[in-house]
Design a protein around this motif. Structure first.
Motif, PDB file in Angstrom:
ATOM      1  N   ASP A   1      -6.734 -10.548  18.152  1.00 10.91           N
ATOM      2  CA  ASP A   1      -7.458 -12.175  17.635  1.00 10.91           C
ATOM      3  C   ASP A   1      -6.669 -12.706  16.491  1.00 10.91           C
ATOM      4  O   ASP A   1      -7.934 -12.558  15.586  1.00 10.91           O
ATOM      5  N   PRO A   2      -5.728 -13.162  16.235  1.00  9.67           N
ATOM      6  CA  PRO A   2      -5.168 -13.628  15.008  1.00  9.67           C
ATOM      7  C   PRO A   2      -5.944 -14.497  14.338  1.00  9.67           C
ATOM      8  O   PRO A   2      -5.831 -14.707  13.119  1.00  9.67           O
ATOM      9  N   GLY A   3      -6.655 -15.440  15.082  1.00 15.47           N
ATOM     10  CA  GLY A   3      -7.592 -16.397  14.675  1.00 15.47           C
ATOM     11  C   GLY A   3      -8.931 -15.865  14.203  1.00 15.47           C
ATOM     12  O   GLY A   3      -9.618 -16.904  13.893  1.00 15.47           O
ATOM     13  N   ASN A   4      -9.159 -14.763  14.148  1.00 16.77           N
ATOM     14  CA  ASN A   4     -10.447 -14.058  13.934  1.00 16.77           C
ATOM     15  C   ASN A   4     -10.604 -14.358  12.320  1.00 16.77           C
ATOM     16  O   ASN A   4     -10.173 -13.381  11.752  1.00 16.77           O
ATOM     17  N   LEU A   5     -11.302 -15.324  11.758  1.00 16.76           N
ATOM     18  CA  LEU A   5     -11.367 -15.469  10.546  1.00 16.76           C
ATOM     19  C   LEU A   5     -12.119 -14.574   9.472  1.00 16.76           C
ATOM     20  O   LEU A   5     -12.062 -14.265   8.623  1.00 16.76           O
ATOM     21  N   ASP A   6     -13.275 -13.949  10.212  1.00 12.69           N
ATOM     22  CA  ASP A   6     -14.222 -12.720   9.633  1.00 12.69           C
ATOM     23  C   ASP A   6     -13.239 -11.677   9.437  1.00 12.69           C
ATOM     24  O   ASP A   6     -13.150 -10.989   8.425  1.00 12.69           O
ATOM     25  N   ALA A   7     -12.387 -11.173  10.652  1.00  9.58           N
ATOM     26  CA  ALA A   7     -11.364  -9.945  10.307  1.00  9.58           C
ATOM     27  C   ALA A   7     -10.218 -10.370   9.273  1.00  9.58           C
ATOM     28  O   ALA A   7      -9.674  -9.635   8.647  1.00  9.58           O
ATOM     29  N   ARG A   8      -9.645 -11.386   9.200  1.00 12.22           N
ATOM     30  CA  ARG A   8      -8.805 -11.909   8.208  1.00 12.22           C
ATOM     31  C   ARG A   8      -9.220 -12.008   6.934  1.00 12.22           C
ATOM     32  O   ARG A   8      -8.462 -11.399   5.993  1.00 12.22           O
ATOM     33  N   GLU A   9     -10.675 -12.016   6.810  1.00 15.27           N
ATOM     34  CA  GLU A   9     -11.172 -12.147   5.300  1.00 15.27           C
ATOM     35  C   GLU A   9     -11.275 -10.710   4.976  1.00 15.27           C
ATOM     36  O   GLU A   9     -11.055 -10.354   3.914  1.00 15.27           O
ATOM     37  N   GLN A  10     -11.816  -9.864   6.192  1.00 17.63           N
ATOM     38  CA  GLN A  10     -11.993  -8.267   5.680  1.00 17.63           C
ATOM     39  C   GLN A  10     -10.653  -7.653   5.288  1.00 17.63           C
ATOM     40  O   GLN A  10     -10.588  -7.008   4.395  1.00 17.63           O
ATOM     41  N   THR A  11      -9.534  -8.237   6.019  1.00 14.09           N
ATOM     42  CA  THR A  11      -8.289  -7.495   5.629  1.00 14.09           C
ATOM     43  C   THR A  11      -7.705  -8.154   4.433  1.00 14.09           C
ATOM     44  O   THR A  11      -7.172  -7.555   3.923  1.00 14.09           O
ATOM     45  N   LEU A  12      -8.117  -9.338   4.055  1.00 17.60           N
ATOM     46  CA  LEU A  12      -7.428  -9.855   2.743  1.00 17.60           C
ATOM     47  C   LEU A  12      -8.192  -9.406   1.843  1.00 17.60           C
ATOM     48  O   LEU A  12      -7.629  -8.973   0.708  1.00 17.60           O
ATOM     49  N   PHE A  13      -9.713  -8.773   1.713  1.00 18.24           N
ATOM     50  CA  PHE A  13     -10.359  -8.061   0.821  1.00 18.24           C
ATOM     51  C   PHE A  13      -9.703  -6.879   0.624  1.00 18.24           C
ATOM     52  O   PHE A  13      -9.567  -6.126  -0.318  1.00 18.24           O
ATOM     53  N   GLY A  14      -8.988  -6.205   1.831  1.00 22.95           N
ATOM     54  CA  GLY A  14      -8.554  -4.820   1.839  1.00 22.95           C
ATOM     55  C   GLY A  14      -7.309  -4.977   1.025  1.00 22.95           C
ATOM     56  O   GLY A  14      -6.878  -4.145   0.293  1.00 22.95           O
ATOM     57  N   SER A  15      -6.383  -6.115   1.301  1.00 25.62           N
ATOM     58  CA  SER A  15      -5.366  -6.273   0.363  1.00 25.62           C
ATOM     59  C   SER A  15      -5.537  -6.338  -1.015  1.00 25.62           C
ATOM     60  O   SER A  15      -4.915  -5.809  -1.817  1.00 25.62           O
ATOM     61  N   TRP A  16      -6.657  -6.983  -1.691  1.00 27.29           N
ATOM     62  CA  TRP A  16      -7.236  -6.959  -2.901  1.00 27.29           C
ATOM     63  C   TRP A  16      -7.480  -5.552  -3.644  1.00 27.29           C
ATOM     64  O   TRP A  16      -6.880  -5.150  -4.411  1.00 27.29           O
ATOM     65  N   LEU A  17      -8.034  -4.779  -2.646  1.00 29.74           N
ATOM     66  CA  LEU A  17      -8.370  -3.421  -2.895  1.00 29.74           C
ATOM     67  C   LEU A  17      -7.268  -2.686  -3.062  1.00 29.74           C
ATOM     68  O   LEU A  17      -6.711  -1.945  -4.281  1.00 29.74           O
ATOM     69  N   CYS A  18      -6.390  -2.562  -1.930  1.00 27.50           N
ATOM     70  CA  CYS A  18      -4.968  -1.787  -2.125  1.00 27.50           C
ATOM     71  C   CYS A  18      -4.115  -2.545  -3.369  1.00 27.50           C
ATOM     72  O   CYS A  18      -3.412  -1.456  -4.021  1.00 27.50           O
ATOM     73  N   GLY A  19      -4.008  -3.749  -3.554  1.00 32.73           N
ATOM     74  CA  GLY A  19      -3.195  -4.184  -4.691  1.00 32.73           C
ATOM     75  C   GLY A  19      -3.582  -4.047  -5.937  1.00 32.73           C
ATOM     76  O   GLY A  19      -2.936  -3.350  -6.868  1.00 32.73           O
ATOM     77  N   THR A  20      -5.012  -3.774  -6.096  1.00 35.93           N
ATOM     78  CA  THR A  20      -5.719  -3.512  -7.278  1.00 35.93           C
ATOM     79  C   THR A  20      -5.437  -2.008  -7.706  1.00 35.93           C
ATOM     80  O   THR A  20      -5.066  -1.632  -8.736  1.00 35.93           O
ATOM     81  N   VAL A  21      -5.609  -1.054  -6.782  1.00 34.27           N
ATOM     82  CA  VAL A  21      -4.867   0.315  -6.972  1.00 34.27           C
ATOM     83  C   VAL A  21      -3.643   0.595  -7.150  1.00 34.27           C
ATOM     84  O   VAL A  21      -3.545   1.330  -8.256  1.00 34.27           O
ATOM     85  N   LEU A  22      -2.921  -0.247  -6.525  1.00 39.33           N
ATOM     86  CA  LEU A  22      -1.500  -0.298  -6.936  1.00 39.33           C
ATOM     87  C   LEU A  22      -1.199  -0.585  -8.250  1.00 39.33           C
ATOM     88  O   LEU A  22      -0.496   0.098  -8.960  1.00 39.33           O
ATOM     89  N   GLY A  23      -2.001  -1.316  -9.047  1.00 37.73           N
ATOM     90  CA  GLY A  23      -1.780  -1.910 -10.354  1.00 37.73           C
ATOM     91  C   GLY A  23      -2.642  -0.951 -11.423  1.00 37.73           C
ATOM     92  O   GLY A  23      -2.203  -0.946 -12.645  1.00 37.73           O
ATOM     93  N   SER A  24      -3.322  -0.154 -10.797  1.00 34.69           N
ATOM     94  CA  SER A  24      -4.254   0.844 -11.658  1.00 34.69           C
ATOM     95  C   SER A  24      -3.643   2.214 -11.881  1.00 34.69           C
ATOM     96  O   SER A  24      -3.738   2.805 -13.182  1.00 34.69           O
ATOM     97  N   VAL A  25      -2.983   2.726 -10.838  1.00 28.86           N
ATOM     98  CA  VAL A  25      -2.556   4.041 -11.008  1.00 28.86           C
ATOM     99  C   VAL A  25      -1.157   4.196 -10.655  1.00 28.86           C
ATOM    100  O   VAL A  25      -0.662   3.169 -10.190  1.00 28.86           O
ATOM    101  N   GLY A  26      -0.401   5.321 -10.950  1.00 30.24           N
ATOM    102  CA  GLY A  26       0.993   5.298 -10.535  1.00 30.24           C
ATOM    103  C   GLY A  26       1.486   5.741  -9.234  1.00 30.24           C
ATOM    104  O   GLY A  26       0.442   6.402  -8.433  1.00 30.24           O
ATOM    105  N   MET A  27       2.398   5.327  -8.595  1.00 33.97           N
ATOM    106  CA  MET A  27       2.765   5.659  -7.409  1.00 33.97           C
ATOM    107  C   MET A  27       3.845   6.796  -7.320  1.00 33.97           C
ATOM    108  O   MET A  27       4.482   7.035  -8.512  1.00 33.97           O
TER     109      MET A  27
END
Ligand SMILES: NC(=O)c1ccc[n+]([C@@H]2O[C@H](COP(=O)([O-])OP(=O)(O)OC[C@H]3O[C@@H](n4cnc5c(N)ncnc54)[C@H](O)[C@@H]3O)[C@@H](O)[C@H]2O)c1
Ligand SMILES: O=C(O)CCC(=O)CC(=O)O
Length: 352
Positions: free
Chosen positions: A211-237
């Protein structure tokens, strides 16, 4: 709507993050709060209409639009954008990692503050990392200068993301978090951010695909994006990101798809050497990190084979040679034959 301020290292600016439907309308108030009045609005050519709408929204606070952002941040485009930035006092970037990368490249050279509105899950907005390309060579740097000052996550902006990019971009974000778990400089905070990010996508991606228009799930995944981006910026790959950069840089493979295809294989490569570190993530995918991630990607119709995104089988030897050329840290030693076997398996799309 959630608002918070985060900063991780001395010398790095505090980042203001706002997350919620409708936050797109707040660009002007965020500019006013920072005393800014002349925005250069950045987009890709494909998102130029969105840039135009922001110019209209900002009215007298709009300075100009530059809509030539491109993947891997070519330096010629950055130079043209800096010319367009003349007279601007800030950057407003709306788009995925390519547009945000252009904003970072301008900020590196001009110190202009950045307000960014991510429209994919790649996570660049949350990092002090910039990858840019000159003379066909992509180089990556870290600098507090490139970290955007304000991130506005509006779930309505990702609701238009096509299904294939939704899935591959989500797997790109998850890859940051999987590698963060076994990073040499991982710490209890990065572990928690990474696991929460992986969980946000494990739970949220199937919902946004259904359901691409599910804004709650879109918000949850965007928050996930911030979490994952933040660890990318914090530790080495490690291995996974190095392989993706090799395949993207030397074989011109598309960024998010390459991450999506390689992730189960690079995780499987490291599964034994980083068994303890990967265990909580493996548990989220049925016990086997490589096989579980493969099944998850397959269930979302993600591309599974490098042969389907333009890599020739005859390129695999050179890819393996390039991947082992410059030594780097990885939980399991980087061995040429094992990397060649990994690439073969990813090329065929075999379940690891
Ligand atoms: N520096 C970092 O920390 C970091 C992190 C991740 C990725 N990156 C970089 O980001 C780039 C890849 O970014 P990406 O995967 O987000 O892709 P992208 O920004 O190149 O976007 C891909 C295409 O999708 C379009 N698009 C984006 N959002 C859309 C939406 N909501 N609706 C419809 N179309 C949309 C774009 O206009 C573009 O045409 C690479 O250059 C990568 O190296 C950098
Ligand atoms: O812009 C880049 O390529 C550097 C950031 C990075 O490594 C993230 C990624 O590969 O997704």
């Amino acid at each position: 709507m959630r608002t918070f301020h985060v900063g991780f290292e001395p010398g790095h600016p505090l980042v203001r993050v706002r997350l919620g439907a409708g936050v797109l309308a707040e660009i002007g108030s965020e500019m006013a709060a920072l005393g800014l009045s002349r925005a250069l609005v950045l987009t890709t050519p494909e998102q130029a209409a969105q840039g135009e709408a922001i110019l209209a929204q900002l009215g007298p606070r709009a300075h100009a639009r530059f809509s030539r952002a491109a993947m891997h941040t070519p330096i010629e485009i950055t130079e043209a954008a800096i010319a367009a930035a003349h007279g601007a006092d800030c950057i407003v970037a709306i788009g995925g990692g390519s547009t945000i990368g252009l904003g970072k490249a301008i900020a590196l050279r001009t110190d202009l503050p950045q307000i960014v509105l991510p429209t994919t899950y790649a996570g660049s907005e949350a990092t002090p990392i910039l990858g840019q390309t000159a003379n066909g060579i992509k180089e990556t740097l870290r600098s507090p200068k490139v970290q955007p000052e304000v991130i506005l996550y509006d779930p309505e902006l990702v609701a238009t993301l096509p299904a294939n990019l939704t899935v591959t971009s989500g797997l790109n974000a998850m890859a940051h978090a999987v590698e963060a778990l076994y990073a040499r400089d991982a710490n209890p905070l990065s572990d928690q951010l990474a696991l929460s990010g992986i969980r946000a996508f494990r739970d949220g991606l199937p919902q946004v695909v259904a359901d691409p228009g599910n804004l709650d799930a879109r918000e949850q995944t965007l928050f996930g994006s911030w979490l994952c981006g933040t660890v990318l910026g914090s530790v080495g790959m490690a291995l996974h990101h190095k392989l993706c950069h090799t395949l993207g840089g030397s074989f011109d493979l598309p960024h998010a798809e390459t991450h999506a295809i390689l992730l189960p294989h690079s995780a499987a490569y490291n599964a034994e050497a980083a068994e303890r570190e990967l265990a909580p993530a493996a548990e989220l995918f049925g016990g086997s990190i490589g096989g579980g991630l493969h099944d998850f990607a397959a269930s979302l119709n993600a591309p599974l084979a490098l042969r389907d995104i333009g890599l020739a089988e005859s390129d695999l030897d050179r890819a393996a040679d390039l991947a082992v050329k410059n030594p780097y840290w990885n939980p399991r030693p980087i061995e040429r034959d094992a990397i060649r076997a990994l690439l073969q398996s990813a090329w065929q799309g075999t379940r690891p």
